[in-house]
Design a protein around this motif. Structure first.
Motif, PDB file in Angstrom:
ATOM      1  N   LEU A   8      10.668  -5.897  -1.003  1.00 29.11           N
ATOM      2  CA  LEU A   8       9.787  -4.968  -0.302  1.00 29.11           C
ATOM      3  C   LEU A   8      10.378  -3.568  -0.295  1.00 29.11           C
ATOM      4  N   HIS A   9      11.657  -3.464   0.005  1.00 28.37           N
ATOM      5  CA  HIS A   9      12.333  -2.169   0.060  1.00 28.37           C
ATOM      6  C   HIS A   9      12.346  -1.499  -1.317  1.00 28.37           C
ATOM      7  N   SER A  10      12.607  -2.254  -2.353  1.00 25.72           N
ATOM      8  CA  SER A  10      12.625  -1.697  -3.709  1.00 25.72           C
ATOM      9  C   SER A  10      11.227  -1.314  -4.181  1.00 25.72           C
ATOM     10  N   GLY A  11      10.265  -2.182  -3.951  1.00 27.97           N
ATOM     11  CA  GLY A  11       8.897  -1.894  -4.380  1.00 27.97           C
ATOM     12  C   GLY A  11       8.297  -0.717  -3.640  1.00 27.97           C
ATOM     13  N   LEU A  12       8.524  -0.679  -2.346  1.00 29.19           N
ATOM     14  CA  LEU A  12       8.016   0.417  -1.534  1.00 29.19           C
ATOM     15  C   LEU A  12       8.664   1.744  -1.929  1.00 29.19           C
ATOM     16  N   ALA A  13       9.894   1.694  -2.398  1.00 31.51           N
ATOM     17  CA  ALA A  13      10.583   2.914  -2.817  1.00 31.51           C
ATOM     18  C   ALA A  13       9.829   3.619  -3.940  1.00 31.51           C
ATOM     19  N   TYR A  14       9.322   2.847  -4.902  1.00 31.89           N
ATOM     20  CA  TYR A  14       8.529   3.447  -5.984  1.00 31.89           C
ATOM     21  C   TYR A  14       7.307   4.157  -5.424  1.00 31.89           C
ATOM     22  N   ALA A  45      -0.630  14.696   3.550  1.00 31.70           N
ATOM     23  CA  ALA A  45       0.779  14.795   3.940  1.00 31.70           C
ATOM     24  C   ALA A  45       1.177  13.626   4.844  1.00 31.70           C
ATOM     25  N   LEU A  46       0.233  13.167   5.653  1.00 29.85           N
ATOM     26  CA  LEU A  46       0.492  12.043   6.552  1.00 29.85           C
ATOM     27  C   LEU A  46       0.803  10.765   5.771  1.00 29.85           C
ATOM     28  N   ILE A  47       0.208  10.619   4.593  1.00 34.92           N
ATOM     29  CA  ILE A  47       0.484   9.439   3.762  1.00 34.92           C
ATOM     30  C   ILE A  47       1.973   9.370   3.426  1.00 34.92           C
ATOM     31  N   GLY A  48       2.541  10.480   2.972  1.00 33.61           N
ATOM     32  CA  GLY A  48       3.972  10.511   2.661  1.00 33.61           C
ATOM     33  C   GLY A  48       4.834  10.306   3.899  1.00 33.61           C
ATOM     34  N   PHE A  49       4.404  10.883   4.997  1.00 37.18           N
ATOM     35  CA  PHE A  49       5.106  10.742   6.275  1.00 37.18           C
ATOM     36  C   PHE A  49       5.162   9.271   6.687  1.00 37.18           C
ATOM     37  N   ILE A  50       4.018   8.601   6.667  1.00 36.11           N
ATOM     38  CA  ILE A  50       3.955   7.200   7.084  1.00 36.11           C
ATOM     39  C   ILE A  50       4.715   6.296   6.120  1.00 36.11           C
ATOM     40  N   LEU A  51       4.494   6.475   4.821  1.00 38.14           N
ATOM     41  CA  LEU A  51       5.188   5.634   3.838  1.00 38.14           C
ATOM     42  C   LEU A  51       6.706   5.776   3.950  1.00 38.14           C
ATOM     43  N   SER A  52       7.181   7.003   4.126  1.00 40.41           N
ATOM     44  CA  SER A  52       8.630   7.200   4.228  1.00 40.41           C
ATOM     45  C   SER A  52       9.187   6.559   5.500  1.00 40.41           C
ATOM     46  N   HIS A  53       8.423   6.569   6.582  1.00 38.91           N
ATOM     47  CA  HIS A  53       8.882   5.934   7.814  1.00 38.91           C
ATOM     48  C   HIS A  53       8.848   4.411   7.718  1.00 38.91           C
ATOM     49  N   ILE A  54       7.858   3.877   7.034  1.00 40.03           N
ATOM     50  CA  ILE A  54       7.835   2.423   6.808  1.00 40.03           C
ATOM     51  C   ILE A  54       9.042   2.023   5.963  1.00 40.03           C
ATOM     52  N   GLN A  55       9.316   2.812   4.922  1.00 42.77           N
ATOM     53  CA  GLN A  55      10.464   2.536   4.057  1.00 42.77           C
ATOM     54  C   GLN A  55      11.764   2.595   4.857  1.00 42.77           C
ATOM     55  N   LEU A  56      11.881   3.572   5.736  1.00 46.34           N
ATOM     56  CA  LEU A  56      13.068   3.679   6.581  1.00 46.34           C
ATOM     57  C   LEU A  56      13.202   2.460   7.498  1.00 46.34           C
ATOM     58  N   THR A  57      12.113   2.030   8.086  1.00 47.46           N
ATOM     59  CA  THR A  57      12.143   0.859   8.977  1.00 47.46           C
ATOM     60  C   THR A  57      12.581  -0.392   8.221  1.00 47.46           C
ATOM     61  N   VAL A  58      11.989  -0.616   7.058  1.00 48.71           N
ATOM     62  CA  VAL A  58      12.375  -1.774   6.244  1.00 48.71           C
ATOM     63  C   VAL A  58      13.844  -1.657   5.831  1.00 48.71           C
ATOM     64  N   GLY A  59      14.258  -0.451   5.459  1.00 44.69           N
ATOM     65  CA  GLY A  59      15.648  -0.231   5.060  1.00 44.69           C
ATOM     66  C   GLY A  59      16.628  -0.489   6.188  1.00 44.69           C
TER      67      GLY A  59
END
Length: 144
Positions: A8-14, A45-59
């Motif tokens: 999940l962390h690797s896939g979401l990173a892309y 811009a909110l899309i990038g904001f949310i995706l990056s925060h989800i990635q941080l949470t998973v990380g």
């Protein structure tokens, strides 16, 4: 669970990297064309904001369940090996800073009143965050 989180962390990173690249280009073009900053621009811009925060949470979850994260830091062996130091210290710390920078860019754009400065906040801060993220990706693990 651990393997699923890794995937999940690797896939979401892309997805996060692609979204940030598109958003930076979009905001740069919006700024250069003196376009009006609309609600749809904020939502993009909110899309990038949310995706990056989800990635941080998973990380962060992965960091505490992974043998390459917090456990290596606790054992004291993380600082002597560059690859281990990257996974245990540099990757999480720099990525947290990157997400903070992205968050500042989004918040400044959301609260701003001048369209050009709103776009500028997004493309500059998201680009800095993107560069920070790219600088600490464990490329040998990711591409190997």
């Amino acid at each position: 669970m651990y393997t699923g989180l890794q995937h999940l962390h690797s896939g979401l990173a892309y997805l996060v990297l692609l979204a940030l690249i598109v958003i930076v280009i979009y905001a740069l073009l919006g700024s250069l064309s003196n376009k009006e900053f609309l609600e749809k621009d904020r939502k993009i811009a909110l899309i990038g904001f949310i995706l990056s925060h989800i990635q941080l949470t998973v990380g962060l979850i992965l960091y505490f369940v992974s043998p390459l994260g917090f456990e290596m830091l606790k054992s004291g062996s993380a600082m002597s090996d560059p690859a281990t130091r990257l996974m245990a210290v540099e990757h999480p710390l720099i990525n947290i800073i990157a997400i903070v920078v992205i968050s500042i860019g989004y918040i400044k754009a959301k609260k701003g009143s001048i369209p050009r400065s709103r776009f500028r906040s997004i493309y500059m801060m998201y680009a800095i965050g993107l560069l920070l993220l790219l600088s600490r990706i464990p490329w040998s693990v990711w591409l190997g």
